[in-house]
Design an enzyme around this catalytic site. Structure first.
Site, PDB file in Angstrom:
ATOM      1  CE  LYS A 154      48.097  68.900  47.679  1.00 10.91           C
ATOM      2  NZ  LYS A 154      46.726  68.354  47.794  1.00 10.91           N
ATOM      3  NE  ARG A 211      46.540  97.766  39.427  1.00  8.88           N
ATOM      4  CZ  ARG A 211      47.034  97.775  40.676  1.00  8.88           C
ATOM      5  NH1 ARG A 211      46.486  98.541  41.584  1.00  8.88           N
ATOM      6  NH2 ARG A 211      48.073  97.037  41.005  1.00  8.88           N
ATOM      7  CB  THR A 212      44.208  91.861  36.283  1.00  3.53           C
ATOM      8  OG1 THR A 212      45.149  92.813  35.774  1.00  3.53           O
ATOM      9  CG2 THR A 212      43.742  90.957  35.153  1.00  3.53           C
ATOM     10  CG  HIS A 252      48.331  92.196  31.359  1.00  5.92           C
ATOM     11  ND1 HIS A 252      47.035  91.736  31.248  1.00  5.92           N
ATOM     12  CD2 HIS A 252      48.444  92.711  32.614  1.00  5.92           C
ATOM     13  CE1 HIS A 252      46.404  91.951  32.388  1.00  5.92           C
ATOM     14  NE2 HIS A 252      47.237  92.544  33.224  1.00  5.92           N
ATOM     15  NE  ARG A 292      48.216  88.795  36.305  1.00  3.72           N
ATOM     16  CZ  ARG A 292      48.197  90.083  36.656  1.00  3.72           C
ATOM     17  NH1 ARG A 292      48.607  90.450  37.855  1.00  3.72           N
ATOM     18  NH2 ARG A 292      47.769  90.975  35.804  1.00  3.72           N
TER      19      ARG A 292
END
Length: 303
Positions: A81, A51-52, A131, A103
């Protein structure tokens, strides 16, 4: 845009919400102005998202901007890495985006990125922290569904220790008058201490409970969340108690006719699909509101 404490009630009610309604109308009427033409967004996601990420990308494209996306960058980027988040942000800035939607699996990552980025940074979830854009769309949904926020009783239910959506929403609700919070969770998943201290400082009434059914009839909003199993959940030792935090037909029967059920999704066993046909279930309307709120945010940040 890294935490919900930075928003004022006036900004929410006088700027964000009206613009989100305008964005909703433009989508429904298929006449969204291409006001962000030439602007660019990078979605940098170190954790899975549906959704986000999609709502941000669709929001940007509807407004005429361009999008470059990375999904699961924790495994499929130079992070594998050993590249630090700081170096990744510097690299991305070298490509001249106007905004980075981040995120990340570590709490505080959005603040780190914002401190060194030339492009605007939007926190799309930082570990067990916050959030903020989810909380904005949640609050917008409550306003649209119930026509007010002042004086509401809101039950925040589930994994309150590690659920970043309830953390952000609790901070936002503290900006309104007469809000009462029911914090419903197994004893080992209770709301974090610093958030309860914040609520106390802002004179927000709250009580803690282990059984949703004991307060269901008093709640205007039941905000259900899932157990955060991907964050090394503490739920196993309290598995028996989790059954008392489930939204099912029994909880539905105890609810007031004008109350609503919300969930940031994805859901698991904590909210039964048997309740979906009830008009008080708002979580799919909530998802749709995410597009309009994120369109409004991008427009406000980038125009």
């Amino acid at each position: 845009m890294v935490e919900t404490q930075q928003f004022s009630r006036e900004w929410l009610e006088q700027e964000l919400f009206p613009l989100a309604r305008t964005m909703r109308a433009s989508v429904h009427e298929r006449n969204t102005p291409q006001s962000l033409s030439g602007k660019g967004m990078v979605t940098l996601f170190y954790e899975p998202s549906t959704r986000t990420r999609l709502s941000f990308e669709i929001a940007m494209q509807r407004l005429g901007g361009w999008v470059v996306s990375t999904e699961n960058a924790r495994e499929f980027s130079s992070a594998v890495k050993g590249e630090s988040l700081q170096d990744t942000i510097r690299v991305v800035n070298g490509y001249h985006p106007d905004v980075i939607v981040l995120r990340h699996h570590e709490e505080g990552s959005a603040k780190i990125a914002a401190a060194i980025s030339k492009a605007a940074v939007i926190n799309a979830g930082d570990g067990t922290g916050q959030h903020p854009t989810q909380a904005l769309l949640d609050l917008f949904t409550i306003q649209e569904e119930l026509a007010r926020i002042d004086g509401l009783s809101v039950a925040l239910v589930g994994d309150l220790a590690r659920g970043r959506t309830v953390h952000s929403l609790a901070y936002l609700l503290a900006k309104f008058r007469g809000v009462r919070l029911f914090l419903v969770s197994p004893p080992n998943l209770q709301m974090r201490g610093e958030i309860k201290e914040y609520l106390e400082r802002h004179n927000v009434s709250f009580t803690e409970h282990a059984d949703l059914r004991t307060i269901t009839s008093q709640a205007d909003v039941i905000y259900q969340t899932r157990t955060q199993t991907e964050r090394g959940s503490l739920a196993e030792e309290g598995k028996q108690e989790n059954v008392f935090c489930v939204v099912d037909a029994q909880v539905l029967s105890l609810m007031n006719p004008n109350s609503i059920i919300m969930h940031p999704l994805p859901r698991n066993e904590e909210i039964h699909s048997e309740v979906d046909k009830d008009p008080r279930v708002a979580h799919f309307r909530q998802v749709e509101n995410g597009l309009y709120v994120r369109m409004a945010l991008l427009k406000m940040i980038l125009e």
